[in-house]
Design a protein around this motif. Structure first.
Motif, PDB file in Angstrom:
ATOM      1  N   GLN A  32       0.481  -1.379  -0.020  1.00 17.81           N
ATOM      2  CA  GLN A  32       0.119  -0.217  -0.041  1.00 17.81           C
ATOM      3  C   GLN A  32       0.782   1.106  -0.339  1.00 17.81           C
ATOM      4  OE1 GLN A  32      -2.666  -0.861   3.825  1.00 17.81           O
ATOM      5  NE2 GLN A  32      -3.903  -1.254   2.677  1.00 17.81           N
ATOM      6  N   LEU A  33       1.943   0.762   0.465  1.00 15.23           N
ATOM      7  CA  LEU A  33       2.880   2.582   0.958  1.00 15.23           C
ATOM      8  C   LEU A  33       3.971   2.564  -0.583  1.00 15.23           C
ATOM      9  CD1 LEU A  33       4.355   1.796   4.327  1.00 15.23           C
ATOM     10  CD2 LEU A  33       3.145   3.759   3.986  1.00 15.23           C
ATOM     11  N   LYS A  34       3.766   1.835  -1.153  1.00  9.45           N
ATOM     12  CA  LYS A  34       4.694   2.055  -2.716  1.00  9.45           C
ATOM     13  C   LYS A  34       3.619   2.093  -3.469  1.00  9.45           C
ATOM     14  CE  LYS A  34       8.284  -1.452  -3.252  1.00  9.45           C
ATOM     15  NZ  LYS A  34       8.971  -0.257  -3.690  1.00  9.45           N
ATOM     16  N   ASN A  35       2.223   2.054  -3.278  1.00  7.30           N
ATOM     17  CA  ASN A  35       1.269   2.418  -4.284  1.00  7.30           C
ATOM     18  C   ASN A  35       1.157   4.291  -3.987  1.00  7.30           C
ATOM     19  OD1 ASN A  35      -0.207   2.402  -6.061  1.00  7.30           O
ATOM     20  ND2 ASN A  35      -2.215   2.348  -4.826  1.00  7.30           N
ATOM     21  N   LEU A  36       0.405   4.643  -2.811  1.00  6.63           N
ATOM     22  CA  LEU A  36       0.864   6.122  -2.270  1.00  6.63           C
ATOM     23  C   LEU A  36       2.263   6.436  -2.506  1.00  6.63           C
ATOM     24  CD1 LEU A  36      -1.212   7.586  -0.242  1.00  6.63           C
ATOM     25  CD2 LEU A  36       1.006   6.909   2.024  1.00  6.63           C
ATOM     26  N   TYR A  37       3.368   6.255  -2.078  1.00  2.07           N
ATOM     27  CA  TYR A  37       4.645   6.722  -2.674  1.00  2.07           C
ATOM     28  C   TYR A  37       4.236   7.242  -4.301  1.00  2.07           C
ATOM     29  CZ  TYR A  37       7.131   5.182   1.327  1.00  2.07           C
ATOM     30  OH  TYR A  37       7.715   5.368   2.972  1.00  2.07           O
ATOM     31  N   ARG A  38       3.690   7.281  -4.951  1.00  2.17           N
ATOM     32  CA  ARG A  38       4.040   6.759  -6.283  1.00  2.17           C
ATOM     33  C   ARG A  38       2.813   8.555  -6.373  1.00  2.17           C
ATOM     34  NH1 ARG A  38       1.280   2.014  -9.726  1.00  2.17           N
ATOM     35  NH2 ARG A  38       1.410   3.253 -11.566  1.00  2.17           N
ATOM     36  N   ARG A  39       2.055   8.796  -6.034  1.00  3.88           N
ATOM     37  CA  ARG A  39       1.465  10.300  -5.972  1.00  3.88           C
ATOM     38  C   ARG A  39       2.334  11.396  -5.275  1.00  3.88           C
ATOM     39  NH1 ARG A  39      -3.520   9.816  -3.419  1.00  3.88           N
ATOM     40  NH2 ARG A  39      -3.501   7.403  -2.594  1.00  3.88           N
ATOM     41  N   MET A  40       3.287  10.485  -4.217  1.00  2.00           N
ATOM     42  CA  MET A  40       3.929  11.109  -3.136  1.00  2.00           C
ATOM     43  C   MET A  40       5.498  12.747  -3.558  1.00  2.00           C
ATOM     44  SD  MET A  40       2.590  11.639  -0.624  1.00  2.00           S
ATOM     45  CE  MET A  40       0.966  11.023  -1.174  1.00  2.00           C
ATOM     46  N   LEU A  97      14.669   5.301   4.065  1.00  4.31           N
ATOM     47  CA  LEU A  97      15.499   4.929   3.685  1.00  4.31           C
ATOM     48  C   LEU A  97      14.524   4.924   2.108  1.00  4.31           C
ATOM     49  CD1 LEU A  97      17.880   3.076   5.052  1.00  4.31           C
ATOM     50  CD2 LEU A  97      18.341   4.905   4.633  1.00  4.31           C
ATOM     51  N   GLU A  98      13.618   3.872   2.226  1.00  6.76           N
ATOM     52  CA  GLU A  98      12.497   2.965   2.011  1.00  6.76           C
ATOM     53  C   GLU A  98      11.751   4.509   0.864  1.00  6.76           C
ATOM     54  OE1 GLU A  98       9.979   1.477   4.906  1.00  6.76           O
ATOM     55  OE2 GLU A  98      11.304  -0.582   5.304  1.00  6.76           O
ATOM     56  N   ALA A  99      11.294   5.297   1.229  1.00  2.81           N
ATOM     57  CA  ALA A  99      10.447   6.556   0.593  1.00  2.81           C
ATOM     58  C   ALA A  99      11.902   7.249  -0.285  1.00  2.81           C
ATOM     59  CB  ALA A  99      10.317   7.793   0.902  1.00  2.81           C
ATOM     60  N   SER A 100      13.431   7.131  -0.232  1.00  2.00           N
ATOM     61  CA  SER A 100      14.125   7.723  -0.660  1.00  2.00           C
ATOM     62  C   SER A 100      14.639   5.848  -2.282  1.00  2.00           C
ATOM     63  CB  SER A 100      15.332   7.373  -0.642  1.00  2.00           C
ATOM     64  OG  SER A 100      16.669   7.763  -0.954  1.00  2.00           O
ATOM     65  N   PRO A 136      11.741  12.735  -2.409  1.00  2.00           N
ATOM     66  CA  PRO A 136      12.510  13.184  -1.261  1.00  2.00           C
ATOM     67  C   PRO A 136      12.611  13.432   0.164  1.00  2.00           C
ATOM     68  CG  PRO A 136      11.944  14.585  -2.832  1.00  2.00           C
ATOM     69  CD  PRO A 136      11.265  13.138  -3.176  1.00  2.00           C
ATOM     70  N   ILE A 137      13.600  13.660   0.696  1.00  2.00           N
ATOM     71  CA  ILE A 137      13.492  13.327   2.368  1.00  2.00           C
ATOM     72  C   ILE A 137      13.325  14.474   3.122  1.00  2.00           C
ATOM     73  CG2 ILE A 137      13.217  11.020   2.056  1.00  2.00           C
ATOM     74  CD1 ILE A 137      16.240  10.919   3.464  1.00  2.00           C
ATOM     75  N   LEU A 138      12.824  14.670   4.229  1.00  2.00           N
ATOM     76  CA  LEU A 138      12.696  16.047   4.995  1.00  2.00           C
ATOM     77  C   LEU A 138      12.970  15.343   6.872  1.00  2.00           C
ATOM     78  CD1 LEU A 138      10.945  19.078   5.258  1.00  2.00           C
ATOM     79  CD2 LEU A 138      11.949  17.805   7.496  1.00  2.00           C
TER      80      LEU A 138
END
Length: 357
Positions: free
Chosen positions: A248-256, A273-276, A281-283
């Motif tokens: 589910q997260l992988k799918n969400l990242y597609r529009r982040m 790390l997973e978001a990157s 990009p990360i904050l």
């Protein structure tokens, strides 16, 4: 060895480590004290998994069963993750033949914060367990310094091993969705230590209706955070997704457009790390050894801990940045992280200490 009820970064850490060990033909097995998400995820990954069958959180009657499991299994090393696993092992440490390692995933002085007298007792028991262990892995240098100085651990048995994940080739990452708003995701348990109230206040301070925030996580502060969004009059801009699976997260990242952590304390957060890895990009607030993860502004954004003004300024910087430049930061950060913080590197560092023991 883990209690088995972990559902966040600890679960990912354990399962990734054992998956990499399996790939390399190493002889590792998992023991959980009870059925739960950790055993389920490990079995799915094809990891040899045992369940002790403890009844309830502190079923000390199962200690004899645990001692027999370790000794009769002929294990050389028992590696515990989490306060409950640490406690169980500390109570039988002198009766088991194996060497004992512990990973400190978070600040042991904050793990039970806000739980009153019981929290104080659990903190003391966990620190006592760390002192008894043969080796302690701290996932940041800050944690290593903290447990040596404040926790009074022998520095010779403390080792800094940074977290790692499986990084994917860019061709394996699904294409991004087109979207109207600037979307921010916060993947974290909704607990005080994760500082989501700071993020909500920063969103209010930005006063930008073009920004949308998604909070993916569950916990004891969820209802309070929902109430705060209404109080701040930003409810239309915030979506509470609750706990989400990796898929589910992988799918969400597609529009982040940006992944954000505004925690008061962290180690070396796997979620960033997973978001990157997913080209986001990360904050982060300046927690743990985050400067190792985000070495400069060419690789991401760092805000002061607990400082709404600083968090707002860094958010605004990302939101106002041209899309192409933000994408360049994401690409540069992934290249840097995948070179330095892979699960393979992490496993090799841990194994070197095992062999030394």
């Amino acid at each position: 060895m883990n209690a088995g009820l972990e559902n966040g970064g600890g679960l990912t850490h354990i399962v990734n480590l054992l998956t990499e060990a399996k790939k390399q033909g190493e002889n590792y097995e998992l023991l959980t004290l009870a059925e739960g998400p950790v055993a389920e995820a490990a079995k799915k990954a094809g990891i040899t998994t045992h369940i002790l069958g403890a009844n309830g959180r502190y079923d000390l009657a199962s200690l004899k069963k645990l001692k027999n499991f370790i000794n009769e299994g002929g294990y050389d090393i028992v590696h515990t993750h989490g306060a409950r696993a640490n406690l169980y092992l500390s109570l039988i440490a002198k009766k088991v033949k194996a060497k004992w390692c512990v990973t400190v995933h978070s600040d042991p002085f904050l793990d039970f914060e806000g739980r009153g007298f019981i929290g104080t007792i659990f903190t003391k028991l966990n620190l006592r367990a760390l002192r008894k262990a043969d080796c302690v892995f701290a996932v940041t240098q800050r944690f290593a310094n903290l447990i040596v100085k404040k926790g009074q651990l022998n520095p010779k048995k403390v080792h800094v091993i940074y977290n790692g994940i499986f990084f994917h080739d860019d061709s394996e990452i699904p294409a991004k969705y087109e979207h109207t708003y600037f979307n921010i995701v916060n993947v974290a348990r909704t607990e005080k230590v994760k500082g989501q109230e700071l993020l909500l206040k920063a969103l209010k301070k930005m006063d930008d209706p073009h920004v949308r925030l998604y909070i993916a996580g569950d916990g004891s502060k969820l209802e309070e955070l929902k109430a705060l969004t209404r109080q701040l009059d930003i409810a239309p801009q915030v979506t509470f997704n609750g706990f989400m699976t990796q898929k589910q997260l992988k799918n969400l990242y597609r529009r982040m457009n940006l992944a954000v952590l505004t925690s008061y304390s962290e180690s070396f957060p796997l979620v960033l790390l997973e978001a990157s890895d997913n080209q986001v990009p990360i904050l982060s607030t300046d927690v743990g050894d985050i400067q190792m993860m985000i070495p400069d502004e060419e690789h991401g954004f760092v805000a002061k801990i607990g400082d709404v003004t600083s968090i707002t300024a860094q958010l605004k910087k990302a939101v106002d940045m041209p899309e192409e430049k933000l994408e360049e930061i994401a690409i540069r950060e992934k290249e840097y992280l995948s070179s330095n913080f892979s699960i393979k590197n992490q496993l090799h560092s841990i194994q070197a200490v095992y062999e030394e023991l």
